[in-house]
Design an enzyme around this catalytic site. Structure first.
Site, PDB file in Angstrom:
ATOM      1  N   ASP A   1    -102.849  45.132  44.737  1.00 36.46           N
ATOM      2  CA  ASP A   1    -101.809  44.124  44.553  1.00 36.46           C
ATOM      3  C   ASP A   1    -100.411  44.654  44.873  1.00 36.46           C
ATOM      4  O   ASP A   1    -100.196  45.866  44.979  1.00 36.46           O
ATOM      5  CB  ASP A   1    -101.857  43.566  43.122  1.00 36.46           C
ATOM      6  CG  ASP A   1    -102.154  44.634  42.060  1.00 36.46           C
ATOM      7  OD1 ASP A   1    -101.909  45.827  42.322  1.00 36.46           O
ATOM      8  OD2 ASP A   1    -102.634  44.277  40.979  1.00 36.46           O
TER       9      ASP A   1
ATOM     10  N   ASN B   1    -104.525  42.085  28.204  1.00 34.46           N
ATOM     11  CA  ASN B   1    -105.076  40.728  28.085  1.00 34.46           C
ATOM     12  C   ASN B   1    -106.369  40.571  28.890  1.00 34.46           C
ATOM     13  O   ASN B   1    -106.831  39.460  29.108  1.00 34.46           O
ATOM     14  CB  ASN B   1    -104.031  39.694  28.551  1.00 34.46           C
ATOM     15  CG  ASN B   1    -103.656  39.860  30.018  1.00 34.46           C
ATOM     16  OD1 ASN B   1    -104.187  40.733  30.717  1.00 34.46           O
ATOM     17  ND2 ASN B   1    -102.746  39.040  30.500  1.00 34.46           N
TER      18      ASN B   1
ATOM     19  N   HIS C   1    -106.800  41.388  32.084  1.00 32.55           N
ATOM     20  CA  HIS C   1    -106.663  41.138  33.522  1.00 32.55           C
ATOM     21  C   HIS C   1    -107.166  42.347  34.329  1.00 32.55           C
ATOM     22  O   HIS C   1    -107.166  43.475  33.834  1.00 32.55           O
ATOM     23  CB  HIS C   1    -105.228  40.739  33.914  1.00 32.55           C
ATOM     24  CG  HIS C   1    -104.210  41.831  33.927  1.00 32.55           C
ATOM     25  ND1 HIS C   1    -102.880  41.617  33.619  1.00 32.55           N
ATOM     26  CD2 HIS C   1    -104.286  43.153  34.238  1.00 32.55           C
ATOM     27  CE1 HIS C   1    -102.214  42.750  33.740  1.00 32.55           C
ATOM     28  NE2 HIS C   1    -103.038  43.698  34.116  1.00 32.55           N
TER      29      HIS C   1
ATOM     30  N   GLU D   1    -104.937  37.071  36.098  1.00 30.44           N
ATOM     31  CA  GLU D   1    -104.641  36.813  34.693  1.00 30.44           C
ATOM     32  C   GLU D   1    -105.710  35.896  34.094  1.00 30.44           C
ATOM     33  O   GLU D   1    -106.461  35.247  34.840  1.00 30.44           O
ATOM     34  CB  GLU D   1    -103.258  36.152  34.590  1.00 30.44           C
ATOM     35  CG  GLU D   1    -102.122  36.971  35.187  1.00 30.44           C
ATOM     36  CD  GLU D   1    -101.677  38.143  34.305  1.00 30.44           C
ATOM     37  OE1 GLU D   1    -102.409  38.530  33.371  1.00 30.44           O
ATOM     38  OE2 GLU D   1    -100.580  38.683  34.570  1.00 30.44           O
TER      39      GLU D   1
END
Ligand code: F6R
Length: 241
Positions: free
Chosen positions: A67, A135, A137, A142
């Site tokens: 990314d 979280n 991800h 996400e």
């Protein structure tokens, strides 16, 4: 999923290096999917030390990164392209021409996603390295990201912005959008290695292994991968039975 629990970060980085090394020794022109963030830094240091000592060569290895932030040029100090050069590429014998990452300043982001997907198809990954977000991800996928997603533009969650603020001077400086490989793109790799470090990852690790396989915890999709290994330090594995 194979699970390896290590006593600390040093052992985790050593074990991760042993797996990566094996892939490259077996296939000197292997395609490695690489990650940024704090988690893989120990592994990258092992790669650099070993390469300097005349160990594994990356001369013919190809690398594709997960990314990149939207709006940061490759030269920007906070870009992931720059991170990869500073932490790995500039210190090993890889050919920079063989290293790929999304272009965060492409004039047309949709076209850039399509270009990256075509590249990923042309360069099937032998190994995909991942960290995990608090979280759940993986890359910048996400919670809520569909399992069949390919490279796409994402709005980062507040949680991710806060977590990544440590790399920036001020939280306002953290870009709000990123380009990321999708979950399908990650699952397409032949082998996946996910690393988890520290107690703030314990809930995500527990959810990934013991929770429902669901887009609400993106990393849970890895349980459907035929060859995925998790290396977790004791702190991130603290909630596992
Ligand atoms: C990095 C990436 C992210 C990180 C994750 C964990 O390229 O895609 O998913 O792997 O946010 O970050 P760290 O390692 O900093 O805890």
């Amino acid at each position: 999923m194979n699970v390896i629990i290590t006593k600390d970060y040093e052992e985790l980085s050593e074990k991760a290096f042993a797996i990566l090394r094996d892939v490259v020794l077996k296939k000197p022109d292997a395609v490695l999917g690489l990650a940024t963030g704090s988690t893989p830094i120990g592994l990258y240091q092992k790669m650099v030390e070993d390469n300097r000592r005349g160990g594994v060569s990356y001369r013919t290895v190809r690398a594709v990164n997960l990314d990149e932030y939207v709006g940061l040029s490759p030269e920007n100090e906070q870009s992931y392209r720059r991170f990869m050069r500073e932490n790995l590429f500039d210190h090993i014998d890889i050919d920079l021409k063989n290293t790929h990452i999304e272009n965060g300043v492409a004039p047309d982001l949709k076209e850039e996603c399509a270009r990256y997907d075509a590249l990923l198809r042309a360069l099937p990954r032998d190994l995909q390295l991942l960290g995990i977000g608090a979280n759940g991800h993986i890359a910048f996928n996400e919670p809520g990201t569909p399992f069949d997603s390919e490279t796409h533009v994402v709005d980062l969650t507040q949680n991710t912005i806060e977590m990544n603020a440590r790399f920036f001077e001020r939280e306002e400086d953290v870009p709000r959008r990123a380009l990321t490989m999708g979950l399908k793109s990650i699952m397409d790799a032949k082998k996946v290695l996910i690393l988890a470090v520290g107690e703030n990852k314990a809930d995500a690790v527990k959810g990934m292994l013991d929770g429902e396989i669901s887009p609400s915890l993106p990393a849970s999709v890895l349980r459907l991968h035929p060859d995925c290994t998790l290396i977790a330090d004791e702190k991130s594995a603290a909630l596992l039975k």
